[in-house]
Write a protein that holds these residues in place. Structure first.
Motif, PDB file in Angstrom:
ATOM      1  N   TYR A   9       0.854  -1.181   0.000  1.00  0.00           N
ATOM      2  CA  TYR A   9       0.000   0.000   0.000  1.00  0.00           C
ATOM      3  C   TYR A   9       0.895   1.238   0.000  1.00  0.00           C
ATOM      4  N   GLU A  12      -1.582   5.871  -1.806  1.00  0.00           N
ATOM      5  CA  GLU A  12      -3.039   5.711  -1.719  1.00  0.00           C
ATOM      6  C   GLU A  12      -3.578   4.678  -2.702  1.00  0.00           C
ATOM      7  N   CYS A  13      -2.803   3.616  -2.903  1.00  0.00           N
ATOM      8  CA  CYS A  13      -3.228   2.516  -3.769  1.00  0.00           C
ATOM      9  C   CYS A  13      -2.622   1.221  -3.238  1.00  0.00           C
ATOM     10  N   ASN A  14      -3.387   0.147  -3.246  1.00  0.00           N
ATOM     11  CA  ASN A  14      -2.920  -1.152  -2.776  1.00  0.00           C
ATOM     12  C   ASN A  14      -2.466  -1.966  -3.985  1.00  0.00           C
ATOM     13  N   PHE A  15      -1.153  -2.007  -4.218  1.00  0.00           N
ATOM     14  CA  PHE A  15      -0.608  -2.608  -5.425  1.00  0.00           C
ATOM     15  C   PHE A  15      -0.374  -4.108  -5.258  1.00  0.00           C
ATOM     16  N   ARG A  58      -1.983   0.978 -11.021  1.00  0.00           N
ATOM     17  CA  ARG A  58      -3.214   1.480 -10.400  1.00  0.00           C
ATOM     18  C   ARG A  58      -4.375   1.413 -11.386  1.00  0.00           C
ATOM     19  N   SER A  63      -5.314  -3.882  -8.153  1.00  0.00           N
ATOM     20  CA  SER A  63      -4.575  -2.715  -7.629  1.00  0.00           C
ATOM     21  C   SER A  63      -5.452  -1.474  -7.689  1.00  0.00           C
ATOM     22  N   MET A  64      -6.534  -1.507  -6.972  1.00  0.00           N
ATOM     23  CA  MET A  64      -7.461  -0.377  -7.019  1.00  0.00           C
ATOM     24  C   MET A  64      -7.040   0.732  -6.061  1.00  0.00           C
ATOM     25  N   PRO A  65      -7.041   1.983  -6.551  1.00  0.00           N
ATOM     26  CA  PRO A  65      -6.671   3.125  -5.697  1.00  0.00           C
ATOM     27  C   PRO A  65      -7.822   3.530  -4.784  1.00  0.00           C
ATOM     28  N   ASP A  66      -7.484   4.282  -3.762  1.00  0.00           N
ATOM     29  CA  ASP A  66      -8.525   4.807  -2.873  1.00  0.00           C
ATOM     30  C   ASP A  66      -9.434   5.786  -3.615  1.00  0.00           C
ATOM     31  N   ASP A  68     -10.225   7.425  -7.631  1.00  0.00           N
ATOM     32  CA  ASP A  68      -9.990   7.338  -9.070  1.00  0.00           C
ATOM     33  C   ASP A  68      -9.575   8.699  -9.613  1.00  0.00           C
ATOM     34  N   ASP A  79       4.724   5.945  -8.614  1.00  0.00           N
ATOM     35  CA  ASP A  79       4.326   4.660  -8.028  1.00  0.00           C
ATOM     36  C   ASP A  79       5.487   3.671  -8.053  1.00  0.00           C
TER      37      ASP A  79
END
Length: 263
Positions: A9, A12-15, A58, A63-66, A68, A79
């Motif tokens: 993480y 602000e994205c969980n890769f 992202r 790998s959805m960001p908090d 968009d 990133d």
């Protein structure tokens, strides 16, 4: 080839990330499919000699960001740099295709201290094309071929030009790629591919090698050759279209390794 899968993480994205092999670091930034699963064979070939990091950018389904936001090359480079920092990597070689090509060019510009070699295959250089708006028109018209495409999307097969190789991809990966394409169409087109580089910026980019495919769209090939000439970068042809990581991953790995060894 054994691989370690994990999440990081950052920004602000969980890769979703994958790491395999050992040795010098080689990082693959996926194209607009936003899924490192499409690079499995290429990554495994590279991992015979290098430590290979791949990840879903992202907006990929893993790998959805908090929040968009429209994605730019600078964001993609930020990133990658943050992922490297989190993993304790101080320098790497990079490969990127299409929007991933824009990402690694941005790495060469904004993070030269982290770059050993930068391999670019057909970066999405819409503004460098001598055919104005050609790439955008291609994306807009792709759906007209949908009635003739069974089991694959028009844009995917247009980029691959090899149905059998495309169908060798894991069906789960193909499903993710189709889903990821919706995000790419909304948040990448018009921002990730609408950056060009001045001659002054190109001079600052070191050890950049450009490749283009003999079967690829003319607007994209012309744009990348133009960039290579302006930047005085080496340019090579590949017997492929826009996705050599799918059609000829072994040949792509041999090509990259050849020029890495000549650093």
């Amino acid at each position: 080839m054994k691989k370690k899968s994990f999440y990081l993480y950052i920004n602000e994205c969980n890769f979703y990330c994958e790491l395999r092999g050992k040795g010098e670091i080689f990082i693959i930034h996926p194209c607009g499919c936003n899924d490192c699963g499409a690079y499995e064979k290429f990554a495994n070939n590279m991992a015979k000699d290098y430590s290979v990091l791949t990840f879903d950018p992202r907006g990929g389904s893993r790998s959805m960001p908090d929040e968009d936001r429209h994605v730019t090359p600078k964001m993609m480079a930020d990133d990658m740099a943050a992922i490297m920092k989190e993993l304790g990597m101080d320098k790497a070689s990079f490969y990127g295709c299409s929007s991933g090509g824009q990402a690694v060019l941005a790495m060469a510009l904004y993070y030269p201290e982290l770059c050993r070699n930068v391999f670019v295959h057909e970066a999405a250089l819409q503004l460098d094309s001598p055919l104005p708006e050609a790439g955008f028109h291609m994306f807009q018209q792709a759906s007209t071929y949908a009635p003739y495409c069974h089991g694959f999307s028009p844009m995917d097969i247009a980029a691959v030009c090899d149905y059998d190789k495309y169908m060798e991809l894991d069906p789960v990966c193909r499903a993710r790629m189709e889903e990821n394409g919706k995000y790419w169409g909304q948040y990448y087109i018009g921002s990730a591919d609408s950056v060009t580089y001045s001659d002054e910026e190109l001079v600052r980019m070191k050890n950049v090698i450009i490749s283009t495919g003999v079967w690829s769209a003319a607007w994209c090939v012309a744009a990348n050759i133009s960039l290579a000439r302006r930047g005085n970068f080496m340019h090579n042809w590949m017997m492929s279209a826009h996705a050599p990581h799918i059609t000829c991953p072994e040949e792509l790995a041999r090509y990259v390794k050849t020029w890495m060894n000549k650093e």
